[in-house]
Design a protein around this motif. Structure first.
Motif, PDB file in Angstrom:
ATOM      1  N   GLY A  84      39.270  36.032  34.983  1.00  0.00           N
ATOM      2  CA  GLY A  84      40.320  35.969  35.644  1.00  0.00           C
ATOM      3  C   GLY A  84      41.010  35.425  36.435  1.00  0.00           C
ATOM      4  N   TYR A  85      41.219  34.226  36.170  1.00  0.00           N
ATOM      5  CA  TYR A  85      41.678  33.294  37.524  1.00  0.00           C
ATOM      6  C   TYR A  85      43.647  33.345  36.937  1.00  0.00           C
ATOM      7  N   LYS A  86      44.397  33.797  38.488  1.00  0.00           N
ATOM      8  CA  LYS A  86      45.272  33.802  38.049  1.00  0.00           C
ATOM      9  C   LYS A  86      46.197  32.662  38.035  1.00  0.00           C
ATOM     10  N   PHE A 125      53.348  35.971  36.153  1.00  0.00           N
ATOM     11  CA  PHE A 125      51.589  35.745  36.140  1.00  0.00           C
ATOM     12  C   PHE A 125      51.055  36.051  34.937  1.00  0.00           C
ATOM     13  N   LYS A 130      52.610  38.837  32.648  1.00  0.00           N
ATOM     14  CA  LYS A 130      52.924  40.126  33.435  1.00  0.00           C
ATOM     15  C   LYS A 130      54.303  40.303  33.247  1.00  0.00           C
ATOM     16  N   GLU A 155      46.183  35.946  33.504  1.00  0.00           N
ATOM     17  CA  GLU A 155      45.267  35.792  34.217  1.00  0.00           C
ATOM     18  C   GLU A 155      44.050  34.780  32.409  1.00  0.00           C
ATOM     19  N   ASP A 156      43.621  33.955  32.444  1.00  0.00           N
ATOM     20  CA  ASP A 156      42.285  33.791  31.964  1.00  0.00           C
ATOM     21  C   ASP A 156      41.106  33.986  32.216  1.00  0.00           C
ATOM     22  N   HIS A 198      46.710  30.720  42.804  1.00  0.00           N
ATOM     23  CA  HIS A 198      46.894  30.255  41.739  1.00  0.00           C
ATOM     24  C   HIS A 198      47.020  29.060  40.874  1.00  0.00           C
ATOM     25  N   GLU A 225      50.456  31.653  37.194  1.00  0.00           N
ATOM     26  CA  GLU A 225      51.586  31.686  37.570  1.00  0.00           C
ATOM     27  C   GLU A 225      52.374  30.799  36.774  1.00  0.00           C
TER      28      GLU A 225
END
Length: 134
Positions: free
Chosen positions: A121-123, A115, A98, A117-118, A75, A125
């Motif tokens: 799907g990139y995580k 968290f 989240k 996600e863009d 991340h 934090e």
């Protein structure tokens, strides 16, 4: 060392430039610092006034399917002064953060974070500023 290396950017590959720019602007206040268009790809550098560090978005013009993020990517992280307010703001933007979590370390330090996600799907934090997360 006479010439100390300086961390300047991290790069991720994206498919939809407009969707990604909208996400990073709404979630983290990142704006385009530079955009370099080439024949087969475009590089877009995003930043904000809080840091000289940039996020480089690479748009490969021939890429139509989702990227395989694999199991090696972890991340990127942002620190914020008010985690609860940031979480509420991002949720109000419809960006689906989240739940806020807390992780305590035996040293006495603790991390509060969530968290998100863009669009690819990139995580990401998001941490409460403090302890070692300035």
């Amino acid at each position: 060392m006479t010439d100390t290396p300086k961390l300047i950017h991290s790069m991720i590959r994206i498919r939809d430039e407009g969707r990604s720019l909208d996400f990073y602007r709404k979630a983290f206040g990142l704006e385009i610092a530079d955009r370099l268009d080439f024949e087969t790809f475009t590089l877009i550098y995003l930043s904000n006034a809080a840091s000289g560090f940039e996020l480089e978005l690479t748009v490969n013009k021939s890429q139509s399917e989702a990227y395989d993020l694999g199991n090696g990517y972890g991340h990127i992280a942002f620190s914020v002064a008010d985690l609860d307010a940031t979480h509420a703001r991002i949720a109000a933007e419809g960006l689906a953060p989240k739940d806020i979590k807390e992780l305590a370390h035996s040293s006495g330090g603790k991390a509060r974070f969530f968290f998100i996600e863009d669009p690819d799907g990139y995580k990401i934090e998001v941490l409460q500023r403090g302890w070692r997360f300035q």
